[in-house]
Design a protein around this motif. Structure first.
Motif, mmCIF file in Angstrom:
data_model
loop_
_atom_site.group_PDB
_atom_site.id
_atom_site.type_symbol
_atom_site.label_atom_id
_atom_site.label_comp_id
_atom_site.label_asym_id
_atom_site.label_seq_id
_atom_site.Cartn_x
_atom_site.Cartn_y
_atom_site.Cartn_z
ATOM 1 N N ILE A 183 -38.979 4.973 -27.951
ATOM 2 C CA ILE A 183 -38.453 5.174 -29.506
ATOM 3 C C ILE A 183 -39.335 4.390 -30.440
ATOM 4 C CG2 ILE A 183 -36.568 5.096 -30.959
ATOM 5 C CD1 ILE A 183 -34.972 5.483 -28.578
ATOM 6 N N ALA A 184 -39.623 3.144 -30.378
ATOM 7 C CA ALA A 184 -40.322 2.277 -31.122
ATOM 8 C C ALA A 184 -41.848 2.774 -31.328
ATOM 9 C CB ALA A 184 -40.352 0.746 -30.576
ATOM 10 N N GLY A 185 -42.351 3.309 -30.387
ATOM 11 C CA GLY A 185 -43.631 3.899 -30.190
ATOM 12 C C GLY A 185 -43.583 5.049 -31.144
ATOM 13 N N VAL A 186 -42.429 5.865 -31.194
ATOM 14 C CA VAL A 186 -42.565 7.264 -32.100
ATOM 15 C C VAL A 186 -42.391 6.831 -33.419
ATOM 16 C CG1 VAL A 186 -41.045 9.122 -32.626
ATOM 17 C CG2 VAL A 186 -41.572 8.501 -30.285
ATOM 18 N N VAL A 187 -41.783 5.974 -33.636
ATOM 19 C CA VAL A 187 -41.706 5.276 -35.260
ATOM 20 C C VAL A 187 -43.147 4.715 -35.784
ATOM 21 C CG1 VAL A 187 -40.286 3.839 -36.887
ATOM 22 C CG2 VAL A 187 -39.165 4.753 -35.242
ATOM 23 N N VAL A 188 -43.607 3.985 -34.863
ATOM 24 C CA VAL A 188 -44.896 3.305 -35.276
ATOM 25 C C VAL A 188 -46.120 4.555 -35.397
ATOM 26 C CG1 VAL A 188 -46.796 1.943 -34.373
ATOM 27 C CG2 VAL A 188 -44.430 1.116 -34.158
ATOM 28 N N SER A 189 -45.895 5.597 -34.468
ATOM 29 C CA SER A 189 -46.896 6.791 -34.866
ATOM 30 C C SER A 189 -46.548 7.374 -36.096
ATOM 31 C CB SER A 189 -46.482 7.714 -33.744
ATOM 32 O OG SER A 189 -45.416 8.558 -33.776
ATOM 33 N N LEU A 190 -45.503 7.448 -36.709
ATOM 34 C CA LEU A 190 -45.536 7.998 -37.887
ATOM 35 C C LEU A 190 -46.007 7.207 -39.061
ATOM 36 C CD1 LEU A 190 -41.595 9.401 -38.034
ATOM 37 C CD2 LEU A 190 -43.922 10.562 -37.522
ATOM 38 N N MET A 191 -46.211 5.858 -38.602
ATOM 39 C CA MET A 191 -46.757 4.936 -39.796
ATOM 40 C C MET A 191 -48.225 4.820 -39.873
ATOM 41 S SD MET A 191 -44.211 1.737 -39.102
ATOM 42 C CE MET A 191 -44.863 0.720 -40.127
ATOM 43 N N ILE A 192 -48.862 5.163 -38.460
ATOM 44 C CA ILE A 192 -50.399 4.949 -38.312
ATOM 45 C C ILE A 192 -50.890 6.537 -38.449
ATOM 46 C CG2 ILE A 192 -50.146 3.021 -36.784
ATOM 47 C CD1 ILE A 192 -50.865 4.799 -34.378
ATOM 48 N N THR A 193 -50.153 7.413 -38.332
ATOM 49 C CA THR A 193 -50.791 8.933 -38.592
ATOM 50 C C THR A 193 -51.605 8.876 -39.948
ATOM 51 O OG1 THR A 193 -49.398 9.671 -37.076
ATOM 52 C CG2 THR A 193 -50.037 11.489 -38.683
ATOM 53 N N PRO A 194 -50.785 8.632 -41.133
ATOM 54 C CA PRO A 194 -51.718 8.756 -42.312
ATOM 55 C C PRO A 194 -52.826 8.072 -42.335
ATOM 56 C CG PRO A 194 -49.426 8.266 -42.798
ATOM 57 C CD PRO A 194 -49.441 8.064 -41.234
ATOM 58 N N TYR A 195 -52.841 6.782 -41.647
ATOM 59 C CA TYR A 195 -54.191 6.311 -41.830
ATOM 60 C C TYR A 195 -55.385 6.920 -41.029
ATOM 61 C CZ TYR A 195 -51.429 2.376 -43.624
ATOM 62 O OH TYR A 195 -50.435 1.568 -44.248
ATOM 63 N N ILE A 196 -54.891 7.221 -39.940
ATOM 64 C CA ILE A 196 -56.043 8.025 -39.298
ATOM 65 C C ILE A 196 -56.448 9.382 -39.505
ATOM 66 C CG2 ILE A 196 -56.386 8.882 -36.572
ATOM 67 C CD1 ILE A 196 -54.551 6.882 -35.677
ATOM 68 N N THR A 197 -55.521 10.088 -40.306
ATOM 69 C CA THR A 197 -55.732 11.319 -40.859
ATOM 70 C C THR A 197 -56.518 11.063 -41.790
ATOM 71 O OG1 THR A 197 -53.583 12.228 -39.992
ATOM 72 C CG2 THR A 197 -54.699 13.246 -42.063
ATOM 73 N N SER A 198 -56.499 10.242 -42.998
ATOM 74 C CA SER A 198 -57.169 9.963 -43.980
ATOM 75 C C SER A 198 -58.563 9.710 -43.751
ATOM 76 C CB SER A 198 -56.365 8.979 -44.850
ATOM 77 O OG SER A 198 -57.306 8.601 -46.149
ATOM 78 N N LEU A 199 -58.763 8.783 -42.783
ATOM 79 C CA LEU A 199 -60.133 8.240 -42.487
ATOM 80 C C LEU A 199 -61.038 9.151 -41.625
ATOM 81 C CD1 LEU A 199 -59.174 4.673 -41.356
ATOM 82 C CD2 LEU A 199 -60.121 5.086 -43.467
ATOM 83 N N SER A 200 -60.388 9.983 -40.684
ATOM 84 C CA SER A 200 -61.059 11.032 -40.096
ATOM 85 C C SER A 200 -61.377 11.962 -40.895
ATOM 86 C CB SER A 200 -60.292 11.690 -38.990
ATOM 87 O OG SER A 200 -59.620 10.456 -37.949
ATOM 88 N N ARG A 201 -60.325 12.700 -41.728
ATOM 89 C CA ARG A 201 -60.702 13.697 -42.983
ATOM 90 C C ARG A 201 -61.916 13.370 -43.775
ATOM 91 N NH1 ARG A 201 -60.698 14.233 -47.845
ATOM 92 N NH2 ARG A 201 -59.584 12.018 -48.089
ATOM 93 N N GLU A 202 -61.948 12.139 -44.136
ATOM 94 C CA GLU A 202 -62.919 11.517 -44.864
ATOM 95 C C GLU A 202 -64.385 11.661 -44.392
ATOM 96 O OE1 GLU A 202 -64.912 10.433 -48.383
ATOM 97 O OE2 GLU A 202 -62.737 10.811 -48.196
ATOM 98 N N VAL A 203 -64.374 11.063 -43.075
ATOM 99 C CA VAL A 203 -65.737 11.485 -42.292
ATOM 100 C C VAL A 203 -66.168 12.732 -42.074
ATOM 101 C CG1 VAL A 203 -66.848 10.811 -40.118
ATOM 102 C CG2 VAL A 203 -65.397 9.102 -41.344
ATOM 103 N N MET A 204 -65.044 13.585 -41.657
ATOM 104 C CA MET A 204 -65.387 15.194 -41.357
ATOM 105 C C MET A 204 -66.082 15.827 -42.549
ATOM 106 S SD MET A 204 -61.817 16.247 -39.143
ATOM 107 C CE MET A 204 -61.532 15.276 -37.530
ATOM 108 N N SER A 205 -65.590 15.458 -43.783
ATOM 109 C CA SER A 205 -65.909 16.160 -44.977
ATOM 110 C C SER A 205 -67.436 15.709 -45.193
ATOM 111 C CB SER A 205 -65.055 15.620 -46.093
ATOM 112 O OG SER A 205 -65.156 14.254 -46.362
ATOM 113 N N GLN A 206 -67.881 14.679 -44.608
ATOM 114 C CA GLN A 206 -69.386 14.044 -45.056
ATOM 115 C C GLN A 206 -70.414 14.821 -44.045
ATOM 116 O OE1 GLN A 206 -69.461 9.854 -45.201
ATOM 117 N NE2 GLN A 206 -67.969 9.769 -46.717
ATOM 118 N N ALA A 207 -69.799 15.697 -42.910
ATOM 119 C CA ALA A 207 -70.885 16.696 -42.168
ATOM 120 C C ALA A 207 -71.904 17.207 -43.063
ATOM 121 C CB ALA A 207 -69.925 17.433 -41.156
ATOM 122 N N PRO A 208 -73.011 17.321 -42.608
ATOM 123 C CA PRO A 208 -74.221 17.874 -43.308
ATOM 124 C C PRO A 208 -73.908 19.272 -43.462
ATOM 125 C CG PRO A 208 -75.094 16.400 -41.573
ATOM 126 C CD PRO A 208 -73.601 16.604 -41.160
#
Length: 330
Positions: A183-208
């Motif tokens: 249960i603690a892991g589920v709560v923490v997963s919601l907290m780190i999802t925006p960070y991973i999503t934002s950084l991954s999206r930024e990198v994907m948008s720079q593909a040539p």
């Protein structure tokens, strides 16, 4: 102005020209500032490690090697053998949930969402990252925990037979499924999802763009282009985003402290009641500890610091071998 330097006796058209640009005082000042900024990172990290080491040295001398093998945490007897594995398991559970959700969301925002929806989703993800951790903790304590007990019990009864880490010894008692690592892991997963999503999206948008168009010209579908161009190009950035999420999960304090029921015994049953982590231990015991207890908490913080530093070094090594790392410099 840059000038071409040609050795005496050689024709300029017979050899490549070496371009020499004069270094101005502004260039020297800028380079010095960059070097100072880069070195300040190492200096600050070294000072943090030195502070934790000096403050935790008293406890390390008293406990000795048992500090890493002792499971209890009480006056005169303390160790991280129980809290460190629990903290790692909470972070692993969070990553197992957050990484697939984050990468799927990042791919959708970067490659599939229309422009009018893309800007809204980017703002929504950034807004989720700005929510205080105590809000996630209260949501998990008041709403999530009472409503997820049924799912946790089903997982324990149907999957615990052949997956030992999902087994719960006292499966018939409803309270056995609350305040758990899962249960603690589920709560923490919601907290780190925006960070991973934002950084991954930024990198994907720079593909040539040229490689994207080349994949389409060869008859690739959109998903084929994403699989063969975007994801390989973004591998290093995605690994970095996941490692940042792991560090965020390992260091989460308030949300975990609100969810878990502190337990100082080694257990690998993630669905069972009782868990712990080094940040929550420090938060819960800091105000009531004596000098030796504070030193022990500092030593535990030093262990967490060393662990996260090792993970980041490993991540940087992986990134340097990926396409978005050293390979792009060629």
């Amino acid at each position: 102005m840059a000038e071409a330097v040609v050795a005496p006796g050689e024709a300029a058209e017979d050899r490549p020209r070496r371009i020499v640009a004069p270094v101005t005082p502004a260039d020297r000042l800028f380079r010095s500032g960059l070097r100072a900024a880069g070195m300040s990172v190492f200096v600050i990290m070294g000072l943090v490690a030195l502070f934790l080491l000096l403050r935790g040295l008293q406890a390390l001398r008293v406990a000795g090697g048992s500090f890493f093998t002792q499971t209890a945490w009480k006056p005169g007897s303390f160790g991280v053998a129980s809290v460190l594995p629990d903290g790692v398991m909470i972070a692993v559970v969070a990553l197992l949930i957050a990484v697939p959700v984050s990468l799927t969301t990042a791919v959708f925002i970067s490659e599939y969402a229309p422009l009018w929806l893309r800007s809204f989703l980017i703002s929504l993800v950034d807004l989720m990252a700005a929510i205080p951790s105590i809000v996630y903790g209260l949501w998990g304590l008041v709403f999530l925990q009472p409503n997820i007990v049924g799912l946790v019990r089903w997982m324990a009864l149907h999957l615990g037979g052949f997956l030992p880490f999902l087994h719960v010894p006292e499966a018939d008692i409803p309270s056995s499924y609350t305040s758990s690592t899962f249960i603690a892991g589920v709560v923490v997963s919601l907290m780190i999802t925006p960070y991973i999503t934002s950084l991954s999206r930024e990198v994907m948008s720079q593909a040539p763009r040229g490689e994207r168009e080349g994949a389409y010209a060869l008859g690739s579908t959109r998903w084929g282009m994403v699989r063969s161009v975007v994801l390989p190009y973004s591998r290093g950035g995605i690994v970095g985003a996941v490692m940042i999420g792991f560090g965020r999960a390992m260091g989460e304090t308030i949300a975990v402290a609100l969810i878990i029921s502190p337990n100082f015994s080694v257990t690998w049953h993630v669905l069972q009641n009782g868990a712990n982590s080094i940040p929550s231990l420090i938060a819960l015991r800091f105000g009531e500890s004596d000098d030796l207890g504070l030193s022990a908490l500092m030593a535990a913080g030093l262990v967490l610091f060393a662990l996260t530093l090792g993970v980041n070094v490993l991540a940087s090594t992986i990134i340097s071998r990926s396409r978005t790392g050293a390979a792009t410099a060629d």
